[in-house]
Design an enzyme around this catalytic site. Structure first.
Site, PDB file in Angstrom:
ATOM      1  N   HIS A 242       0.839  -1.191   0.000  1.00 38.15           N
ATOM      2  CA  HIS A 242       0.000   0.000   0.000  1.00 38.15           C
ATOM      3  C   HIS A 242       0.879   1.248   0.000  1.00 38.15           C
ATOM      4  CE1 HIS A 242      -3.461   2.398   0.708  1.00 38.15           C
ATOM      5  NE2 HIS A 242      -4.224   1.345   0.857  1.00 38.15           N
TER       6      HIS A 242
ATOM      7  N   TYR B  50      -7.667  10.369   4.501  1.00 40.88           N
ATOM      8  CA  TYR B  50      -7.630  11.308   5.625  1.00 40.88           C
ATOM      9  C   TYR B  50      -8.533  12.482   5.272  1.00 40.88           C
ATOM     10  CZ  TYR B  50      -3.279   8.955   7.161  1.00 40.88           C
ATOM     11  OH  TYR B  50      -2.352   8.046   7.577  1.00 40.88           O
TER      12      TYR B  50
ATOM     13  N   PRO C 177      -2.314   6.729  17.388  1.00 40.37           N
ATOM     14  CA  PRO C 177      -2.271   5.893  16.178  1.00 40.37           C
ATOM     15  C   PRO C 177      -2.322   6.683  14.863  1.00 40.37           C
ATOM     16  CG  PRO C 177      -4.387   5.659  17.275  1.00 40.37           C
ATOM     17  CD  PRO C 177      -3.560   6.552  18.136  1.00 40.37           C
TER      18      PRO C 177
ATOM     19  N   LYS D 215       2.668   3.918  14.034  1.00 42.47           N
ATOM     20  CA  LYS D 215       4.071   3.617  14.356  1.00 42.47           C
ATOM     21  C   LYS D 215       4.235   2.548  15.432  1.00 42.47           C
ATOM     22  CE  LYS D 215       5.970   6.824  11.759  1.00 42.47           C
ATOM     23  NZ  LYS D 215       6.384   6.372  10.443  1.00 42.47           N
TER      24      LYS D 215
ATOM     25  N   TYR E  41       6.693   8.886   7.010  1.00 45.87           N
ATOM     26  CA  TYR E  41       5.457   8.106   7.076  1.00 45.87           C
ATOM     27  C   TYR E  41       5.750   6.604   7.083  1.00 45.87           C
ATOM     28  CZ  TYR E  41       0.469   7.271   5.968  1.00 45.87           C
ATOM     29  OH  TYR E  41      -0.846   6.885   5.986  1.00 45.87           O
TER      30      TYR E  41
HETATM   31  P1  RFL Z   1       0.607  -5.297  22.920  1.00 52.89           P
HETATM   32  O1  RFL Z   1       0.235  -5.648  21.523  1.00 52.89           O
HETATM   33  O2  RFL Z   1      -0.321  -4.441  23.704  1.00 52.89           O
HETATM   34  O3  RFL Z   1       0.885  -6.645  23.689  1.00 52.89           O
HETATM   35  C1  RFL Z   1       1.106  -6.639  25.074  1.00 52.89           C
HETATM   36  C2  RFL Z   1       0.713  -8.009  25.591  1.00 52.89           C
HETATM   37  O4  RFL Z   1       0.963  -8.055  26.991  1.00 52.89           O
HETATM   38  C3  RFL Z   1      -0.143  -8.680  27.629  1.00 52.89           C
HETATM   39  N1  RFL Z   1      -0.156  -8.197  29.030  1.00 52.89           N
HETATM   40  C4  RFL Z   1       0.308  -8.911  30.068  1.00 52.89           C
HETATM   41  N2  RFL Z   1       0.843 -10.149  30.132  1.00 52.89           N
HETATM   42  C5  RFL Z   1       1.249 -10.587  31.355  1.00 52.89           C
HETATM   43  N3  RFL Z   1       1.099  -9.855  32.492  1.00 52.89           N
HETATM   44  C6  RFL Z   1       0.562  -8.610  32.462  1.00 52.89           C
HETATM   45  N4  RFL Z   1       0.430  -7.895  33.592  1.00 52.89           N
HETATM   46  C7  RFL Z   1       0.128  -8.098  31.211  1.00 52.89           C
HETATM   47  N5  RFL Z   1      -0.429  -6.929  30.811  1.00 52.89           N
HETATM   48  C8  RFL Z   1      -0.599  -7.008  29.499  1.00 52.89           C
HETATM   49  C9  RFL Z   1      -1.350  -8.271  26.820  1.00 52.89           C
HETATM   50  O5  RFL Z   1      -2.436  -9.172  27.008  1.00 52.89           O
HETATM   51  C10 RFL Z   1      -0.761  -8.322  25.405  1.00 52.89           C
HETATM   52  O6  RFL Z   1      -0.920  -9.594  24.818  1.00 52.89           O
HETATM   53  O7  RFL Z   1       2.021  -4.544  22.970  1.00 52.89           O
HETATM   54  P2  RFL Z   1       3.313  -4.607  22.015  1.00 52.89           P
HETATM   55  O8  RFL Z   1       3.752  -6.014  21.786  1.00 52.89           O
HETATM   56  O9  RFL Z   1       4.238  -3.632  22.590  1.00 52.89           O
HETATM   57  O10 RFL Z   1       2.761  -4.081  20.571  1.00 52.89           O
HETATM   58  C11 RFL Z   1       2.343  -2.745  20.426  1.00 52.89           C
HETATM   59  C12 RFL Z   1       1.227  -2.675  19.383  1.00 52.89           C
HETATM   60  O11 RFL Z   1       0.204  -3.577  19.728  1.00 52.89           O
HETATM   61  C13 RFL Z   1       0.644  -1.246  19.270  1.00 52.89           C
HETATM   62  O12 RFL Z   1       1.677  -0.292  19.330  1.00 52.89           O
HETATM   63  C14 RFL Z   1      -0.102  -1.038  17.945  1.00 52.89           C
HETATM   64  O13 RFL Z   1      -1.269  -1.826  17.899  1.00 52.89           O
HETATM   65  C15 RFL Z   1      -0.452   0.454  17.756  1.00 52.89           C
HETATM   66  N6  RFL Z   1      -1.288   0.650  16.544  1.00 52.89           N
HETATM   67  C16 RFL Z   1      -0.713   0.654  15.288  1.00 52.89           C
HETATM   68  N7  RFL Z   1       0.632   0.488  15.170  1.00 52.89           N
HETATM   69  C17 RFL Z   1       1.186   0.417  13.925  1.00 52.89           C
HETATM   70  O14 RFL Z   1       2.417   0.274  13.838  1.00 52.89           O
HETATM   71  N8  RFL Z   1       0.441   0.491  12.771  1.00 52.89           N
HETATM   72  C18 RFL Z   1      -0.932   0.657  12.815  1.00 52.89           C
HETATM   73  O15 RFL Z   1      -1.588   0.684  11.773  1.00 52.89           O
HETATM   74  C19 RFL Z   1      -1.548   0.778  14.124  1.00 52.89           C
HETATM   75  N9  RFL Z   1      -2.897   0.906  14.251  1.00 52.89           N
HETATM   76  C20 RFL Z   1      -2.675   0.786  16.680  1.00 52.89           C
HETATM   77  C21 RFL Z   1      -3.478   0.903  15.503  1.00 52.89           C
HETATM   78  C22 RFL Z   1      -3.296   0.789  17.935  1.00 52.89           C
HETATM   79  C23 RFL Z   1      -4.664   0.945  18.033  1.00 52.89           C
HETATM   80  N10 RFL Z   1      -5.249   0.968  19.333  1.00 52.89           N
HETATM   81  C24 RFL Z   1      -4.915  -0.044  20.284  1.00 52.89           C
HETATM   82  C25 RFL Z   1      -5.599   2.240  19.849  1.00 52.89           C
HETATM   83  C26 RFL Z   1      -4.856   1.037  15.605  1.00 52.89           C
HETATM   84  C27 RFL Z   1      -5.457   1.050  16.867  1.00 52.89           C
HETATM   85  C28 RFL Z   1      -6.964   1.186  16.950  1.00 52.89           C
END
Ligand code: RFL
Length: 404
Positions: A83, A212, A304, A308, A401
């Site tokens: 994309h 956007y 978001p 990133k 980006y």
């Molecule tokens: P995660 O994915 O939150 O995973 C953390 C894991 O830890 C577990 N956990 C625990 N386990 C044991 N003991 C505890 N006390 C615990 N507390 C929590 C949780 O159950 C989970 O499995 O963190 P990680 O690995 O650092 O990854 C980060 C990403 O998930 C996050 O930054 C992205 O999703 C942000 N984000 C996006 N990032 C991108 O790079 N590209 C995107 O297009 C993008 N779109 C988004 C997004 C985040 C969004 N949200 C959540 C607002 C779109 C949305 C809607």
């Protein structure tokens, strides 16, 4: 390994305890296991929950390179798509930027995060990696000493203690790693002052670009996920619950802000998910506290707007895996000593661009006649005009980006 397997039948001691099985924890777990480092992942949620949590979708070229380097990109190459176009819609018409051909000339890969996590988990288990679901880390103790430990609540509710040489806090923004930071740790927090309603719609993408829309009513966004599922965002009144509007009103408002009358209708479908979130961000500094290291959302939270977070999570996991492997397999701790500074340079760059993007997409909310609101809306228009007319600005945009 089954979810119900009792952790106490296995050793509660390993060289590295990884908290969390998101993108950061799983990539780290795989790389450590491949390098022959004794490690275990403790995950609070169930396996099915981890594999179905829809979040990110846009993977940066560098993220794809990291995944390829370690043989983790098969699924995204088979089922994801490339994309490289975004489309800004304003009262002045459309601005399409083929960012995949600008700047470094690289597009995103679109692959839903839950599919990536499913792939990573399958790979980790195939390798024989140890993971305990339903195991909540409560606190990390003795990070200053040679043998830190993690106190957990096990699936049956009983407490347990896991000891390690190092603890990797990959457990997100509300995890135990953040709760266990010593008083010296600083959390730099910023509120962009904007709230989004995030939607997941059971409908094919409506445009062949990231959309956007900048509108008097507020921002609206369109992001493809798969052939049948599309993410939409609506700038939302802070404090209003996610279910305040019926589906019909949400689609009508998306039509208005995306200017469907001028640019074509949106393909409507059932709303599978709604969530409200404030665009806030933070950075923990430093990312190392003795034997406790933070990665991913545990280290830094990004709004978001520029997609990133998951990309930084993968990058930090690779850096931390290399540093831990050097320390444990070769006794070389230089990587661990430099880990925090290396990551923070990437994190602040991502925060800066995310802030720029947030200001591009939203006029700061305020009363209509408020001078500050007019000023910010004028700056927003000027930013877009520059992006419309300056090739140098377009290249800068593309580089930031798709970069991490
Ligand atoms: P995660 O994915 O939150 O995973 C953390 C894991 O830890 C577990 N956990 C625990 N386990 C044991 N003991 C505890 N006390 C615990 N507390 C929590 C949780 O159950 C989970 O499995 O963190 P990680 O690995 O650092 O990854 C980060 C990403 O998930 C996050 O930054 C992205 O999703 C942000 N984000 C996006 N990032 C991108 O790079 N590209 C995107 O297009 C993008 N779109 C988004 C997004 C985040 C969004 N949200 C959540 C607002 C779109 C949305 C809607």
């Amino acid at each position: 390994m089954t979810e119900s397997q009792n952790s106490r039948t296995l050793s509660n001691s390993s060289d590295v305890v990884v908290l969390g099985a998101g993108p950061a924890g799983l990539v780290l777990g795989i790389l450590l296991h491949t390098a022959g480092i004794d490690s275990v992942i403790l995950e609070r949620a169930s396996r099915s929950h981890v594999q179905t949590r829809a979040r990110a979708g846009f993977l940066a070229p560098n993220t794809v390179r990291i995944l390829e380097r370690h043989g983790l990109a098969d699924g995204l190459h088979r089922h994801g798509s490339r994309h490289g176009t975004c489309e800004f819609r304003t009262e002045d018409g459309r601005l399409r930027l083929d960012y995949g051909a600008l700047g470094p000339g690289e597009p995103h890969h679109v692959y839903p995060q839950q599919k990536l996590v499913t792939d990573l988990l399958a790979h980790y288990l195939d390798l024989g990696g140890r993971i305990h679901f339903g195991t909540e880390a409560l606190v990390v103790q003795d990070a200053d000493g040679a043998r830190p430990s993690v106190t957990t609540r096990e699936p049956d509710g009983s407490p347990a203690r896991w000891t390690a040489r190092y603890v990797a806090g990959c457990d997100g923004r509300y995890g135990a790693a953040r709760r266990s930071l010593p008083p010296g740790a600083v959390r730099h927090h910023h509120d962009h002052g904007v709230t989004w309603l995030g939607l997941l719609a059971e409908s094919p993408p409506s445009l062949d670009a990231v959309g956007y829309a900048i509108h008097d009513h507020g921002f609206a966004g369109h992001m493809a996920r798969t052939a049948d599922v599309t993410r939409y965002y609506l700038q939302w009144q802070r404090g209003t619950p996610a279910d305040a509007w019926p589906e019909q009103r949400i689609w009508d408002e998306l039509d208005v802000r995306m200017r469907a009358e001028d640019h074509g209708p949106l393909r409507r479908g059932r709303l599978l998910e709604r969530g409200v979130f404030d665009l806030t961000c933070d950075v923990i500094e430093p990312l190392r506290h003795g034997s406790l290291f933070l990665a991913g959302d545990a280290a830094s939270l990004l709004a978001p707007a520029a997609a990133k977070g998951a990309n930084l999570a993968v990058l930090e996991a690779e850096l931390l895996a290399e540093a831990l492997t050097d320390a444990l397999a070769r006794g070389d701790t230089a990587g661990l000593d430099g880990y925090s500074d290396r990551c923070l340079a990437h994190i602040w760059r991502a925060q800066e661009f995310t802030g720029w993007m947030t200001r591009l997409l939203h006029a700061v909310p305020g009363p209509e006649q408020d001078a500050g609101s007019f000023f910010h809306a004028a700056l927003q228009r000027s930013r877009l005009a520059s992006l419309r007319t300056s090739r140098i600005h377009q290249d800068w945009f593309a580089e930031n980006y798709v970069g991490v």
